[in-house]
Enzyme design. Sequence first.
Site, PDB file in Angstrom:
ATOM      1  N   GLU A 135     -44.842  15.522  89.376  1.00 47.31           N
ATOM      2  CA  GLU A 135     -44.900  14.338  88.504  1.00 47.31           C
ATOM      3  C   GLU A 135     -43.918  13.304  89.054  1.00 47.31           C
ATOM      4  O   GLU A 135     -42.787  13.197  88.577  1.00 47.31           O
ATOM      5  CB  GLU A 135     -44.520  14.717  87.067  1.00 47.31           C
ATOM      6  CG  GLU A 135     -45.527  15.591  86.345  1.00 47.31           C
ATOM      7  CD  GLU A 135     -46.589  14.794  85.603  1.00 47.31           C
ATOM      8  OE1 GLU A 135     -46.869  13.656  86.039  1.00 47.31           O
ATOM      9  OE2 GLU A 135     -47.131  15.302  84.612  1.00 47.31           O
ATOM     10  N   PRO A 136     -44.322  12.515  90.065  1.00 52.05           N
ATOM     11  CA  PRO A 136     -43.393  11.568  90.701  1.00 52.05           C
ATOM     12  C   PRO A 136     -43.307  10.197  90.039  1.00 52.05           C
ATOM     13  O   PRO A 136     -42.683   9.286  90.595  1.00 52.05           O
ATOM     14  CB  PRO A 136     -43.988  11.444  92.107  1.00 52.05           C
ATOM     15  CG  PRO A 136     -45.460  11.607  91.901  1.00 52.05           C
ATOM     16  CD  PRO A 136     -45.597  12.614  90.787  1.00 52.05           C
ATOM     17  N   GLU A 137     -43.885  10.026  88.869  1.00 55.38           N
ATOM     18  CA  GLU A 137     -44.014   8.692  88.284  1.00 55.38           C
ATOM     19  C   GLU A 137     -42.686   7.949  88.127  1.00 55.38           C
ATOM     20  O   GLU A 137     -42.585   6.752  88.407  1.00 55.38           O
ATOM     21  CB  GLU A 137     -44.718   8.768  86.917  1.00 55.38           C
ATOM     22  CG  GLU A 137     -46.194   9.112  86.998  1.00 55.38           C
ATOM     23  CD  GLU A 137     -46.450  10.593  86.793  1.00 55.38           C
ATOM     24  OE1 GLU A 137     -45.676  11.405  87.357  1.00 55.38           O
ATOM     25  OE2 GLU A 137     -47.407  10.955  86.104  1.00 55.38           O
ATOM     26  N   LEU A 138     -41.674   8.629  87.630  1.00 59.93           N
ATOM     27  CA  LEU A 138     -40.396   7.951  87.387  1.00 59.93           C
ATOM     28  C   LEU A 138     -39.767   7.426  88.664  1.00 59.93           C
ATOM     29  O   LEU A 138     -38.949   6.496  88.625  1.00 59.93           O
ATOM     30  CB  LEU A 138     -39.416   8.882  86.667  1.00 59.93           C
ATOM     31  CG  LEU A 138     -39.429   8.780  85.122  1.00 59.93           C
ATOM     32  CD1 LEU A 138     -40.776   9.249  84.555  1.00 59.93           C
ATOM     33  CD2 LEU A 138     -38.286   9.581  84.515  1.00 59.93           C
TER      34      LEU A 138
END
Length: 275
Positions: A135-138
Amino acid sequence: MTYETILLERLEGGVARITLNRPARVNALNVRTLKELNLALDEIERDAGIHAVILTGAGGSFSSGFDLKEQAENGPTGPEEWREALRYDFDTVTRFWHFPKPTLAAVPGACLAGGLELALCCDITIASENAFFGEPELKFGAGIVVMVLPWIVGPKVAKDIILTGEDRITAQRAHEIGLITRIVPADELQEAALRIARRVAVVDPDLVRDTKRAINVALEAQGLSSGLAAALDIDIAAEGRRSPDKVQFMSIVRQEGLRAALAWRERRFAEAEPL
């Protein structure tokens, strides 16, 4: 009907297979793909001969997540547009969770961000040995559209993954923390998925539907539905606020392309201590 970004196959044994089919974009989920996923699910839901659904990806990967290039070129510009767009993303992904027929994700290669959320919303998730998750969104100033990860792995592990932007979780680690249920050799992934789906498809479909619902209700009684809805509202507000990181990332996408923007993102984190 004819699809442009997915493939829909009816296989023997009461099984349908949906393949995300944008391999040049690592099967990124653009607006067209989301619409076609809904249309395919409509077809499958109407077909009494289909008792189980496999979701997979073409070109050696599952999905890199929601299409950032499309978002940069023609994305939402105000709070109401963000709400409409993110709500559609959310509803499409969570439809696999609520779908009356059992859904199985067969994951090759990359399974990231919105792609991971899509795989997690399937009832069963199996992966090839070379699959990786995250989950690389941040890391580029975006939020999480479908905050289902904490419900699967628990809040502590989910925070570790999401807040660090982890995007190289191996299949072995994914299995250990409950992201996936089985690991198989890459060349056996589709056959293994088909065997599992056919086994489920043998069971009385009404009983499968009701039992899936019973399991889901147990989580909903703990607050899953309200928790996901609240998390979506937080994400809508965050996107409307326009993080400086997201603004710069999208500016680079528009001016230099997605590859350059991803390189900029990775350089920032390369300066931090390695995990």
